[in-house]
Design a protein around this motif. Sequence first.
Motif, PDB file in Angstrom:
ATOM      1  N   VAL A  89      33.602  50.486  51.686  1.00 14.19           N
ATOM      2  CA  VAL A  89      34.016  51.882  51.905  1.00 14.19           C
ATOM      3  C   VAL A  89      32.938  52.653  52.651  1.00 14.19           C
ATOM      4  O   VAL A  89      33.219  53.363  53.629  1.00 14.19           O
ATOM      5  N   VAL A  90      31.697  52.518  52.215  1.00 12.80           N
ATOM      6  CA  VAL A  90      30.596  53.249  52.857  1.00 12.80           C
ATOM      7  C   VAL A  90      30.402  52.781  54.295  1.00 12.80           C
ATOM      8  O   VAL A  90      30.216  53.594  55.209  1.00 12.80           O
ATOM      9  N   HIS A  91      30.454  51.486  54.508  1.00 14.67           N
ATOM     10  CA  HIS A  91      30.244  50.938  55.852  1.00 14.67           C
ATOM     11  C   HIS A  91      31.324  51.402  56.818  1.00 14.67           C
ATOM     12  O   HIS A  91      31.028  51.830  57.944  1.00 14.67           O
ATOM     13  N   VAL A  92      32.574  51.326  56.388  1.00 14.85           N
ATOM     14  CA  VAL A  92      33.674  51.712  57.268  1.00 14.85           C
ATOM     15  C   VAL A  92      33.589  53.193  57.620  1.00 14.85           C
ATOM     16  O   VAL A  92      33.720  53.575  58.794  1.00 14.85           O
ATOM     17  N   PHE A  93      33.352  54.031  56.625  1.00 17.62           N
ATOM     18  CA  PHE A  93      33.325  55.474  56.878  1.00 17.62           C
ATOM     19  C   PHE A  93      32.145  55.853  57.776  1.00 17.62           C
ATOM     20  O   PHE A  93      32.305  56.594  58.758  1.00 17.62           O
ATOM     21  N   PHE A  94      30.958  55.321  57.486  1.00 14.23           N
ATOM     22  CA  PHE A  94      29.767  55.702  58.254  1.00 14.23           C
ATOM     23  C   PHE A  94      29.842  55.154  59.681  1.00 14.23           C
ATOM     24  O   PHE A  94      29.553  55.867  60.644  1.00 14.23           O
ATOM     25  N   THR A  95      30.230  53.900  59.840  1.00 14.36           N
ATOM     26  CA  THR A  95      30.324  53.315  61.174  1.00 14.36           C
ATOM     27  C   THR A  95      31.391  54.012  62.003  1.00 14.36           C
ATOM     28  O   THR A  95      31.198  54.254  63.205  1.00 14.36           O
ATOM     29  N   ALA A  96      32.523  54.336  61.383  1.00 14.25           N
ATOM     30  CA  ALA A  96      33.587  55.048  62.104  1.00 14.25           C
ATOM     31  C   ALA A  96      33.115  56.436  62.534  1.00 14.25           C
ATOM     32  O   ALA A  96      33.434  56.890  63.644  1.00 14.25           O
ATOM     33  N   MET A  97      32.348  57.097  61.688  1.00 11.80           N
ATOM     34  CA  MET A  97      31.864  58.433  62.025  1.00 11.80           C
ATOM     35  C   MET A  97      30.907  58.390  63.218  1.00 11.80           C
ATOM     36  O   MET A  97      30.993  59.211  64.127  1.00 11.80           O
ATOM     37  N   VAL A  98      30.010  57.396  63.230  1.00 16.72           N
ATOM     38  CA  VAL A  98      29.084  57.254  64.353  1.00 16.72           C
ATOM     39  C   VAL A  98      29.846  56.858  65.622  1.00 16.72           C
ATOM     40  O   VAL A  98      29.567  57.367  66.714  1.00 16.72           O
ATOM     41  N   VAL A 190      41.688  61.526  63.236  1.00 10.75           N
ATOM     42  CA  VAL A 190      41.231  60.265  63.828  1.00 10.75           C
ATOM     43  C   VAL A 190      41.338  59.110  62.840  1.00 10.75           C
ATOM     44  O   VAL A 190      41.898  58.050  63.167  1.00 10.75           O
ATOM     45  N   LEU A 191      40.813  59.274  61.627  1.00 13.74           N
ATOM     46  CA  LEU A 191      40.862  58.183  60.648  1.00 13.74           C
ATOM     47  C   LEU A 191      42.295  57.789  60.271  1.00 13.74           C
ATOM     48  O   LEU A 191      42.628  56.592  60.270  1.00 13.74           O
ATOM     49  N   PRO A 192      43.173  58.752  59.946  1.00 12.63           N
ATOM     50  CA  PRO A 192      44.554  58.350  59.623  1.00 12.63           C
ATOM     51  C   PRO A 192      45.263  57.632  60.769  1.00 12.63           C
ATOM     52  O   PRO A 192      46.105  56.760  60.525  1.00 12.63           O
ATOM     53  N   CYS A 193      44.928  57.977  62.009  1.00 14.88           N
ATOM     54  CA  CYS A 193      45.546  57.320  63.163  1.00 14.88           C
ATOM     55  C   CYS A 193      44.903  55.971  63.470  1.00 14.88           C
ATOM     56  O   CYS A 193      45.378  55.251  64.351  1.00 14.88           O
ATOM     57  N   SER A 194      43.827  55.652  62.774  1.00 19.02           N
ATOM     58  CA  SER A 194      43.063  54.439  63.082  1.00 19.02           C
ATOM     59  C   SER A 194      43.127  53.418  61.967  1.00 19.02           C
ATOM     60  O   SER A 194      42.233  52.583  61.835  1.00 19.02           O
ATOM     61  N   MET A 195      44.166  53.456  61.159  1.00 18.96           N
ATOM     62  CA  MET A 195      44.269  52.536  60.030  1.00 18.96           C
ATOM     63  C   MET A 195      44.228  51.062  60.426  1.00 18.96           C
ATOM     64  O   MET A 195      43.646  50.243  59.702  1.00 18.96           O
ATOM     65  N   PRO A 196      44.812  50.644  61.560  1.00 12.03           N
ATOM     66  CA  PRO A 196      44.700  49.220  61.920  1.00 12.03           C
ATOM     67  C   PRO A 196      43.256  48.754  62.100  1.00 12.03           C
ATOM     68  O   PRO A 196      42.866  47.706  61.569  1.00 12.03           O
ATOM     69  N   VAL A 197      42.459  49.539  62.821  1.00 13.58           N
ATOM     70  CA  VAL A 197      41.076  49.125  63.033  1.00 13.58           C
ATOM     71  C   VAL A 197      40.251  49.335  61.771  1.00 13.58           C
ATOM     72  O   VAL A 197      39.311  48.575  61.493  1.00 13.58           O
ATOM     73  N   VAL A 198      40.578  50.328  60.973  1.00 12.81           N
ATOM     74  CA  VAL A 198      39.883  50.531  59.703  1.00 12.81           C
ATOM     75  C   VAL A 198      40.106  49.327  58.789  1.00 12.81           C
ATOM     76  O   VAL A 198      39.164  48.820  58.163  1.00 12.81           O
ATOM     77  N   ALA A 199      41.361  48.858  58.721  1.00 14.28           N
ATOM     78  CA  ALA A 199      41.655  47.680  57.900  1.00 14.28           C
ATOM     79  C   ALA A 199      40.918  46.455  58.421  1.00 14.28           C
ATOM     80  O   ALA A 199      40.403  45.644  57.630  1.00 14.28           O
ATOM     81  N   THR A 200      40.835  46.318  59.729  1.00 14.71           N
ATOM     82  CA  THR A 200      40.155  45.159  60.319  1.00 14.71           C
ATOM     83  C   THR A 200      38.678  45.153  59.984  1.00 14.71           C
ATOM     84  O   THR A 200      38.128  44.139  59.536  1.00 14.71           O
ATOM     85  N   ILE A 201      38.005  46.285  60.191  1.00 14.31           N
ATOM     86  CA  ILE A 201      36.568  46.360  59.902  1.00 14.31           C
ATOM     87  C   ILE A 201      36.319  46.211  58.412  1.00 14.31           C
ATOM     88  O   ILE A 201      35.323  45.599  57.992  1.00 14.31           O
ATOM     89  N   ALA A 202      37.206  46.766  57.585  1.00 12.65           N
ATOM     90  CA  ALA A 202      37.053  46.614  56.143  1.00 12.65           C
ATOM     91  C   ALA A 202      37.099  45.137  55.742  1.00 12.65           C
ATOM     92  O   ALA A 202      36.333  44.690  54.885  1.00 12.65           O
ATOM     93  N   VAL A 285      42.196  38.239  63.665  1.00  6.22           N
ATOM     94  CA  VAL A 285      42.641  38.031  65.048  1.00  6.22           C
ATOM     95  C   VAL A 285      42.953  39.369  65.701  1.00  6.22           C
ATOM     96  O   VAL A 285      42.578  39.630  66.846  1.00  6.22           O
ATOM     97  N   LYS A 286      43.622  40.251  64.975  1.00  6.45           N
ATOM     98  CA  LYS A 286      43.970  41.555  65.514  1.00  6.45           C
ATOM     99  C   LYS A 286      42.716  42.365  65.825  1.00  6.45           C
ATOM    100  O   LYS A 286      42.646  43.068  66.826  1.00  6.45           O
ATOM    101  N   GLY A 287      41.705  42.248  64.974  1.00  6.97           N
ATOM    102  CA  GLY A 287      40.477  42.982  65.214  1.00  6.97           C
ATOM    103  C   GLY A 287      39.761  42.549  66.483  1.00  6.97           C
ATOM    104  O   GLY A 287      39.190  43.366  67.198  1.00  6.97           O
ATOM    105  N   LEU A 288      39.821  41.251  66.776  1.00  7.67           N
ATOM    106  CA  LEU A 288      39.192  40.763  67.997  1.00  7.67           C
ATOM    107  C   LEU A 288      39.958  41.193  69.236  1.00  7.67           C
ATOM    108  O   LEU A 288      39.394  41.266  70.328  1.00  7.67           O
ATOM    109  N   MET A 289      41.271  41.475  69.084  1.00  2.89           N
ATOM    110  CA  MET A 289      42.095  41.857  70.221  1.00  2.89           C
ATOM    111  C   MET A 289      42.127  43.361  70.470  1.00  2.89           C
ATOM    112  O   MET A 289      42.591  43.802  71.514  1.00  2.89           O
TER     113      MET A 289
END
Length: 295
Positions: A89-98, A190-202, A285-289
């Motif tokens: 949770v911390v990694h996803v939120f902080f990395t997404a914010m940066v 931004v975060l609600p619209c980015s759930m696919p990439v958030v799930a991938t990084i998580a 796979v989706k995250g790499l694409m």
Amino acid sequence: MPFLKRKTAGEAVFDTVNNIVMLIICFLTLYPIWYVLVNSFNDGADAMQGGIFWVPRVFSLDNYRAVFASSGIMTAMGVTVAKTLVGTVVHVFFTAMVAYAYSRRELIGRKFYMVVGTITLFFGGGLIPTYLLIRDLGLLDSFWVYIIPAMFSFFDLIIFLSFFRELPDALEEAAKMDGANDFKIFYSIVLPCSMPVVATIALFHGVHQWNDYFTGMIYINDTNLQPIQTYLYRVVAQSSSNQMMAAAPGVAAQTVTSQSIKLATMVVTTLPIVLAYPFLQKYFVKGLMIGSIKG
């Protein structure tokens, strides 16, 4: 029916050889896992004779009874689950914010920051400087040593950045007209619209946190704070298995061995992520694409 092109002799041979090679690779990849699983369910003393390859010869659960009789493995499992959840949770939120800040064209020095961040992908400070930094920050023998140093990853930032750049500018412009500041836009739009990439990084970071044994081995001396993978390392590399055998109530010493305890411990510590991976592979796979194709 549509006309089906008949394979030539060369194509048929190629497909056959290709299938055989892939089957061999799959076997070489999966059989060691099956071997460990089978021997972990076999009587330890009997397994010392060898010759067990496909199914247990003398089925026994004593190895697992000895593993779970140790309070250390349950404590280590709790630490692993906690650091995986909190760290992800911390990694996803902080990395997404940066990454969101990097995606802003008005960010002063953005190109310089990108160059500096890219350098960190190829060069690190080394173990000794990192250890001294962790020590000076007071993170030795602390749960937060699993969380704070892993808060940010420039590689994950690049994935976030590729996704953020595809979001329509009209979303942010409309929010600013309504009086929203940058943090409000990031958190509410931004975060609600980015759930696919958030799930991938998580998933990326969650698997990393679960499999990480090195942090606990280097920075943690308190056995109550060691994760399950460090616990596994110490069982395999040291004499912890002998202590587990001695401490296991109701388990006959002649039915378990140091080797059988190690195999059972390996199964217990790796089984959760092995079972979860087939369901999560599509997200990797989706995250790499992400960001590779613009529609």
